[in-house]
Design a protein around this motif. Structure first.
Motif, PDB file in Angstrom:
ATOM      1  N   VAL A  26       0.846  -1.197   0.000  1.00  0.00           N
ATOM      2  CA  VAL A  26       0.000   0.000   0.000  1.00  0.00           C
ATOM      3  C   VAL A  26       0.884   1.249   0.000  1.00  0.00           C
ATOM      4  CG1 VAL A  26      -1.672   1.318   1.337  1.00  0.00           C
ATOM      5  CG2 VAL A  26      -1.911  -1.159   1.135  1.00  0.00           C
ATOM      6  N   ASN A  27       0.605   2.156  -0.923  1.00  0.00           N
ATOM      7  CA  ASN A  27       1.345   3.412  -1.042  1.00  0.00           C
ATOM      8  C   ASN A  27       2.851   3.198  -1.202  1.00  0.00           C
ATOM      9  OD1 ASN A  27      -1.089   4.694  -0.748  1.00  0.00           O
ATOM     10  ND2 ASN A  27      -0.732   5.389   1.341  1.00  0.00           N
ATOM     11  N   TRP A  44      -3.668   2.346  -4.539  1.00  0.00           N
ATOM     12  CA  TRP A  44      -2.557   1.800  -3.758  1.00  0.00           C
ATOM     13  C   TRP A  44      -1.221   1.981  -4.481  1.00  0.00           C
ATOM     14  CZ3 TRP A  44      -5.306   1.803   0.183  1.00  0.00           C
ATOM     15  CH2 TRP A  44      -6.315   0.901   0.528  1.00  0.00           C
ATOM     16  N   TYR A  45      -1.263   2.002  -5.824  1.00  0.00           N
ATOM     17  CA  TYR A  45      -0.053   1.892  -6.621  1.00  0.00           C
ATOM     18  C   TYR A  45       0.326   3.194  -7.339  1.00  0.00           C
ATOM     19  CZ  TYR A  45      -1.804  -2.816  -5.921  1.00  0.00           C
ATOM     20  OH  TYR A  45      -2.308  -3.962  -5.360  1.00  0.00           O
ATOM     21  N   GLY A  49      -0.704   7.824  -4.096  1.00  0.00           N
ATOM     22  CA  GLY A  49      -1.168   6.872  -3.089  1.00  0.00           C
ATOM     23  C   GLY A  49      -2.584   7.149  -2.653  1.00  0.00           C
ATOM     24  N   TRP A  50      -2.954   6.524  -1.541  1.00  0.00           N
ATOM     25  CA  TRP A  50      -4.279   6.760  -0.968  1.00  0.00           C
ATOM     26  C   TRP A  50      -4.096   7.307   0.451  1.00  0.00           C
ATOM     27  CZ3 TRP A  50      -8.961   7.629  -2.476  1.00  0.00           C
ATOM     28  CH2 TRP A  50     -10.004   7.619  -1.547  1.00  0.00           C
ATOM     29  N   LYS A  52      -1.974   9.242   1.536  1.00  0.00           N
ATOM     30  CA  LYS A  52      -0.576   8.883   1.780  1.00  0.00           C
ATOM     31  C   LYS A  52       0.045   9.619   2.974  1.00  0.00           C
ATOM     32  CE  LYS A  52       3.534   7.821  -0.974  1.00  0.00           C
ATOM     33  NZ  LYS A  52       4.075   7.833  -2.365  1.00  0.00           N
ATOM     34  N   GLU A  77      -8.632  -2.407   6.211  1.00  0.00           N
ATOM     35  CA  GLU A  77      -7.205  -2.438   5.889  1.00  0.00           C
ATOM     36  C   GLU A  77      -6.381  -1.579   6.852  1.00  0.00           C
ATOM     37  OE1 GLU A  77      -9.434  -2.470   1.878  1.00  0.00           O
ATOM     38  OE2 GLU A  77      -9.418  -1.200   3.658  1.00  0.00           O
TER      39      GLU A  77
END
Length: 254
Positions: A26-27, A44-45, A49-50, A52, A77
């Protein structure tokens, strides 16, 4: 009732529902094994990011011995990552359609059960539908896996699902007081923290707040600015971590 320790049951369920689990970063930083539909999430990629900055800041400020009250856990998550970083976790999530993901996620990452699961809203009131599960999953985990599960909103569905205050969790039910609170509740931020005022005054947990000023105004006629001033008035200092689709704020005791 679904037994989280029953690995065969988990495996059979994954096969039956075609729920593949896949390891992701993730991130670009945090390794975790997720159901395929979540592992395939493009954010995620991406370089951005998400959330981040928020997640990075949490990873640097959550330690062994912390007690994280994770409010609005969705599919779990980030709550799982908090546990992987050493925290004991109390999970609040009202949406019954997402709880079925939790045992698979926890089993795939070799995690002990969350300390407490609350399948309802953290709020500033308590209703008769509130339920608390200590070191066990709620019965909602037995439902089918649904990738498109939607969200539950306190201002619309508060009377349909359980509501409980964080203060009540600590002072009425004896749950360990939080050393950290994370909340992402799409407009009901003051409902959550208003129900935690005694805890904030007496225990001064770290707070990661995802603020939604437009939703707060539309749903409750409340101001994020006023909430921020209220938190600081309780003896906190504020750091603005990021502002993308929402503003990510961090508070710690002065």
């Amino acid at each position: 009732r679904f037994n989280w320790m029953d690995t065969r049951s988990i495996t059979n369920r994954m096969v039956a529902e075609m729920t593949e689990m896949r390891k992701v970063i993730v991130n670009g930083e945090f390794e975790i094994t997720l159901p395929e539909h979540r592992a395939a999430r493009p954010d995620w990629y991406q370089p951005h990011g998400w959330e981040k900055p928020r997640l990075k800041h949490m990873s640097e400020n959550i330690f062994s011995g912390d007690v994280m009250y994770y409010v609005g856990a969705e599919e779990g998550e980030f709550a799982a990552l908090c546990q992987m970083w050493g925290a004991e976790v109390v999970v609040f999530e009202p949406n019954p359609k997402v709880w079925s993901h939790f045992p698979l996620l926890w089993s795939a990452n070799n995690l002990d059960l969350p300390m407490v699961c609350i399948p309802g809203f953290a709020s500033d009131k308590i209703n008769s539908l509130s339920r608390i599960y200590y070191n066990e999953w709620p019965p909602e985990v037995n439902d089918v896996i649904e990738a498109a599960h939607g969200f539950k909103e306190l201002y619309l569905e508060g009377e349909t699902y359980g509501q409980i205050t964080i203060d009540s969790c600590v002072y009425d039910h004896g749950i360990k007081p939080p050393t950290a609170i994370s909340l992402d509740v799409e407009g009901s931020e003051w409902r959550v923290l208003g129900g935690a005022e005694r805890v904030l005054r007496e225990h001064k947990p770290k707070i990661w707040l995802s603020g939604h000023p437009e939703f707060m105004l539309q749903q409750w006629n409340e101001s994020l600015y006023n909430l921020r001033q209220w938190i600081k008035g309780l003896g906190y200092t504020e750091i603005i971590l990021d502002y993308q689709h929402e503003v990510h704020l961090y508070y710690e005791s002065i």
